[in-house]
Design a protein around this motif. Structure first.
Motif, mmCIF file in Angstrom:
data_model
loop_
_atom_site.group_PDB
_atom_site.id
_atom_site.type_symbol
_atom_site.label_atom_id
_atom_site.label_comp_id
_atom_site.label_asym_id
_atom_site.label_seq_id
_atom_site.Cartn_x
_atom_site.Cartn_y
_atom_site.Cartn_z
ATOM 1 N N PHE A 22 0.828 -1.207 0.000
ATOM 2 C CA PHE A 22 0.000 0.000 0.000
ATOM 3 C C PHE A 22 0.860 1.254 0.000
ATOM 4 N N SER A 29 0.115 5.487 -7.379
ATOM 5 C CA SER A 29 -1.197 6.052 -7.677
ATOM 6 C C SER A 29 -1.145 7.574 -7.714
ATOM 7 N N VAL A 231 -2.218 -3.526 -7.410
ATOM 8 C CA VAL A 231 -2.928 -2.808 -6.349
ATOM 9 C C VAL A 231 -3.601 -1.559 -6.902
ATOM 10 N N GLY A 235 -7.543 -1.046 -6.860
ATOM 11 C CA GLY A 235 -8.058 -0.009 -5.968
ATOM 12 C C GLY A 235 -8.521 1.242 -6.675
ATOM 13 N N TRP A 241 -8.334 4.850 0.508
ATOM 14 C CA TRP A 241 -8.791 3.701 1.294
ATOM 15 C C TRP A 241 -9.120 2.517 0.393
ATOM 16 N N ALA A 242 -9.578 2.764 -0.823
ATOM 17 C CA ALA A 242 -9.781 1.659 -1.766
ATOM 18 C C ALA A 242 -8.440 1.023 -2.133
ATOM 19 N N THR A 243 -7.419 1.851 -2.315
ATOM 20 C CA THR A 243 -6.078 1.320 -2.557
ATOM 21 C C THR A 243 -5.597 0.522 -1.355
ATOM 22 N N ALA A 245 -7.468 -1.177 0.807
ATOM 23 C CA ALA A 245 -8.155 -2.471 0.827
ATOM 24 C C ALA A 245 -7.593 -3.400 -0.245
ATOM 25 N N ALA A 246 -7.321 -2.856 -1.440
ATOM 26 C CA ALA A 246 -6.771 -3.681 -2.510
ATOM 27 C C ALA A 246 -5.385 -4.200 -2.138
#
Length: 704
Positions: A22, A29, A231, A235, A241-243, A245-246
C-alpha cells in the motif's frame, strides 16, 4: 477456529505485506492519477530506499532513523528528477513515459548493483524490534506488527493531507483542472514536481521500512512494481482507502493464498487485474481517446471509400472516377502497371535491408550470425506489435503471450518428432492465433493505457502458466535437447549457424511480405481508418470490433511465427525469453523504427539485440545499463522513430508521423497520439478534454 489457528501467521503476514505494498502503491497512484506519469521506474525508487536503509542499518535506533531519513531523501530527489525527465514528454502521452521510465529503471537498477553489489543485503533492526511477541498463542515478529501500525497511521495521515489541507486541495486541482489552479497563482509545474517527489519519498520510505520484509536484492524492484500495479488497478485512483483495501487483499493472496491454494495463487492477482480492467472498459464508451475524436480536415471514411473505389479527388469540386477521364488523357495500360518513382523510393529501404541480410553470413562470425537470427525472431514480434500499436491503435505490452505459445508449440512439436520447419511454423502460428482469438475480446474493447495494463496482465498470466505447467514448458528450467529443425521434408536437421540464419531469413521475408501486402490492401486501409476515426467508422456502419479482432488474431499468429523462429535458432527456451522484459524490448523496437514502419520495427529489433548481446559483450555486466540508455535516447532523440528521419515516410507503405496519443496525459489537451498511420486525421484531443476551439475569425470576414 482450528482453521484460523492453522493460518493465523500467514494471515497476519499478508496484512503486513499488503500494507507494505500500500505504501508503495500510494506513491504510484499519486504519480499516475495526479501527475499523469505512468512510472515504470517506481520499483527502482523502492530499491533506492531499501539499499540505502540496509547499508546504514546497524541494529540501533539511530541507524534506523538515519537510514529512513537518507533513503526517503534519496528517493525523493530521484522522484523530482523524474519530473524533470518526463516534462518534455508531457504532450506525447503515456507510451513515451512508460518507455522512458522503464529505461531509467534499467539504468538505476544497474547502478544500484554496481554500488551495493549483486547479493541481497542483510538488514539489522533494533534489538527490541528484532524479537517475537505472542499473538493468540503464536510467536510473531515484533517488527512486522510495528510496521502494520505505522502503515495504518500513514494511510490516515495521507488521507487527511489530501482531503483537509490546502496542499491537498492544490494536488487535487492539479489533477482535475490545472488551468484553474494556474489562475489562482499556483504553478501546476511546481505541484507536478512536488507530487512526483512525494511519490518517490513514499517509495523510498517503504523501501527502508520494508527491507526487513522484502530485502533489497536483484529482482526486488520488478516484483514490487508488478504487485503495485495490480494494487493500483484493483483499488483505482480516486480513493486512498480503496487502494488500502486492494493492497491488503493482494498481500493476503501472496501469503495466505500460497498456503491455502498454492496451485491457484500465481494466477489470482493478474487474473483479477485483467477482469477489473475488462469490466471497466465494458462500462466505458467503445471509442476512447484518439478513437473517434472529431478533428478538422477531410472525412477519413470518405478518403477510404475513394481509395477503395478508385476515385481521385479533383482540384475543384467533387471527386472524379478514373474511368471517367477522357481516353486521350489516360496512360497506356502497360505503363500504368509499372511502379512509379515514388514506389521505387518507398521500396528502396526494403531492398537495401534485404541485400544486407543476405550478405551477413559472409561477413560475420558464427556467434554474430546466431545473434542475427535471434534479431529476426524478435523482429517478427516487433512487427506484430506494430500492427496492433501503429495500425490498430492498441498499444500492447503482452505480445509475448502469443510469442510464448508459438515458441513452446514448436519446442513440443520437435520433441514429439515433428521436426519439419514449415509444419512447425504453420502449427505454431495457428496455436498463437487461437490464443489471440480467445483473449482478443478482452483487449479490443479497451483503449489507451487500459490496453497496456490488460495486455500486461495477459502476459504475466501467461508467464505464470509457463512456470507452473512444467510438463509442457519445463517450468523455470525451460526446455532444451529437442531435435533440430529440418528446413524441408526429407532434409537433415539444421545445426550450423549459417543454415539456421538462412532458414530464419526466408521465413521472416515471407512473413513480412505477407504483412505488408495486408497492410497496403483495402483491409489495411480500413484498419487505419478504424484507428484514426473510430466514431465515424461506427457511424458509417463498419464493424469496428470485428476489424480489431481480426487484426489481433493476425498479429498473434505473426508473433507465434516469431516464437517458433526463436526456438529454432536458439535450440533452447526459457521463461526469460518470453517475459515482460522482452515485451518492453519489442515495444521499444517499434518506437525506434516508427510506430507504423514494419521495416523500422525490424531495424529496431536488430539494434536492441546488438546492444544487449554484442555491444554488452565488451562491457560485461552492464547490458541493462546500455539498454536503458538506448530506451532513454530513443524517446528523446527519435520521437518519430527512424522512419521519421525520411521526412515522414516509413519506407514500407506507412507514415511514421508523430505518434498519436491514445494515451494522452490527463489535463494535457491536444496531446499527440501513439501513431499516425496513413490517411489518419490530425491528432485528436486527449481523453476527457473538449476539442480545441477554432481560431477567432477577424471582423468583417466570413467563417470558412
Amino acid at each position: 477456529m482450528e482453521l484460523l489457528d492453522a493460518h493465523l501467521v500467514p494471515a497476519v503476514d499478508g496484512v503486513a505485506f499488503g500494507l507494505l505494498l500500500f505504501v508503495v502503491a500510494a506513491g504510484l497512484s499519486l504519480a499516475f492519477g495526479t501527475a499523469g506519469v505512468l512510472n515504470l521506474s517506481h520499483g527502482m525508487l523502492y530499491a533506492i530506499g531499501a539499499y540505502t536503509g540496509a547499508e546504514l542499518s546497524d541494529g540501533t535506533w539511530g541507524g534506523l532513523a538515519l537510514g529512513l531519513a537518507a533513503g526517503t531523501a534519496a528517493a525523493c530527489v530521484a522522484g523530482a528528477g523524474l519530473s524533470a525527465a518526463t516534462a518534455p514528454l508531457a504532450r506525447r502521452g503515456h507510451l513515451a513515459q512508460a518507455l522512458l521510465t522503464f529505461g531509467l529503471a534499467l539504468i538505476g537498477g544497474d547502478l544500484l548493483i554496481q554500488f551495493f553489489g549483486a547479493d541481497e543485503l542483510p538488514v539489522h533492526v533494533p534489538e527490541v524490534l528484532d524479537s517475537s511477541v505472542t499473538l493468540l498463542g503464536h510467536r510473531y515478529p515484533a517488527y512486522r506488527l510495528c510496521f502494520i501500525v505505522m502503515a495504518v497511521l500513514l494511510a490516515a495521515f495521507g488521507t487527511w493531507v489530501l482531503t483537509r489541507t490546502r496542499m491537498g486541495a492544490a494536488v487535487r486541482a492539479a489533477a482535475d483542472d490545472p488551468q484553474m489552479l494556474a489562475a489562482t497563482g499556483h504553478s501546476p509545474r511546481a505541484v507536478h514536481t512536488g507530487v512526483l517527489a512525494a511519490a518517490g519519498a513514499l517509495a523510498g520510505a517503504a523501501g527502508v521500512l520494508g527491507a526487513p520484509i522484502i530485502g533489497p536484492g536483484p529482482g526486488t524492484s520488478e516484483n514490487v512494481l508488478m504487485l503495485s500495479l495490480v494494487v493500483v488497478v484493483l483499488g483505482g485512483l480516486r480513493s486512498l482507502w480503496a487502494t488500502f483495501a486492494a493492497a491488503v487483499a493482494v498481500g493476503e493472496v501472496q501469503t495466505l493464498g500460497v498456503s491455502v491454494a498454492p496451485e491457484l495463487a500465481p494466477y489470482l492477482l493478474f487474473a483479477a487485474m485483467a477482469a477489473v480492467l475488462v469490466l471497466r472498459s465494458r462500462f466505458a464508451e467503445p471509442a476512447g481517446a484518439g478513437h473517434g475524436s472529431e478533428a478538422s480536415g477531410p472525412d477519413p471514411v470518405a478518403r477510404l471509400r475513394g481509395r477503395l473505389t478508385g476515385r481521385l479527388p479533383g482540384p475543384k469540386g467533387p471527386s472524379v472516377g478514373l474511368d471517367r477521364l477522357p481516353r486521350r488523357n489516360r496512360a497506356p495500360a502497360w505503363l500504368a502497371r509499372l511502379p512509379g518513382r515514388a514506389a521505387w523510393w518507398q521500396a528502396a529501404p526494403l531492398l537495401v535491408l534485404l541485400g544486407v541480410l543476405i550478405a551477413l553470413p559472409a561477413l560475420l562470425d558464427a556467434y554474430s550470425i546466431s545473434l542475427a537470427g535471434s534479431a529476426l525472431a524478435l523482429g517478427l514480434l516487433a512487427v506484430s506489435v506494430t500492427v496492433l500499436t501503429g495500425y490498430a491503435g492498441l498499444p500492447t505490452l503482452g505480445q509475448t503471450a502469443p510469442f510464448a505459445v508459438g515458441a513452446y508449440a514448436t519446442a513440443n512439436l520437435a520433441d514429439a518428432g515433428w521436426t519439419v520447419g514449415p509444419v512447425q511454423i504453420v502449427l505454431s502460428a495457428l496455436a498463437a492465433a487461437v490464443f489471440a482469438a480467445v483473449v482478443g475480446p478482452a483487449v479490443i474493447r479497451a483503449r489507451g493505457t487500459t490496453v497496456l495494463m490488460i495486455t500486461l496482465a495477459i502476459g504475466e498470466l501467461t508467464g505464470a502458466v509457463v512456470n507452473q505447467l512444467k510438463s509442457v514448458t519445463g517450468g523455470a528450467d525451460g526446455l532444451v535437447g529437442f531435435p533440430a529443425t529440418q528446413a524441408l521434408w526429407g532434409g537433415e536437421g539444421m545445426l550450423e549457424e549459417s543454415e539456421l540464419y538462412n532458414y530464419a531469413l526466408v521465413v521472416a521475408v515471407v512473413a513480412v511480405a505477407l504483412t505488408l501486402l495486408v497492410l497496403r490492401s483495402p483491409a489495411g486501409k480500413l484498419l487505419t481508418g478504424t484507428r484514426g476515426a473510430e466514431a465515424r467508422m461506427r457511424a458509417s456502419g463498419h464493424p469496428v470490433g470485428r476489424y480489431l479482432l481480426v487484426a489481433h488474431i493476425c498479429a498473434g499468429a505473426l508473433a507465434g511465427v516469431g516464437g517458433s523462429l526463436m526456438v529454432t535458432v536458439q535450440q533452447y527456451l526459457s521463461p526469460a525469453d518470453v517475459g515482460f522484459e522482452i515485451a518492453a524490448f519489442a515495444l521499444l523496437a517499434v518506437v525506434i523504427g516508427g510506430t507504423t514502419s514494419v521495416i523500422g520495427a525490424l531495424l529496431g529489433a536488430g539494434l536492441i539485440v546488438a546492444t544487449r548481446d554484442w555491444v554488452a559483450g565488451s562491457w560485461p555486466g552492464h547490458g541493462p545499463l546500455l539498454l536503458g540508455v538506448l530506451f532513454v535516447a530513443t524517446v528523446y532523440v527519435l520521437p518519430r522513430g527512424l522512419a521519421g528521419l525520411r521526412g515522414g515516410g516509413s519506407g514500407d507503405g506507412g507514415q511514421s508521423g508523430p505518434p498519436a496519443d491514445t494515451t494522452g496525459a490527463p489535463g494535457t489537451p491536444g496531446a499527440p497520439g501513439l501513431s499516425d498511420a496513413p490517411d489518419a486525421p490530425d491528432a485528436p484531443e486527449a481523453e476527457g478534454q473538449p476539442p480545441t476551439p477554432p481560431a477567432p475569425t477577424p471582423a468583417g470576414k466570413a467563417s470558412p
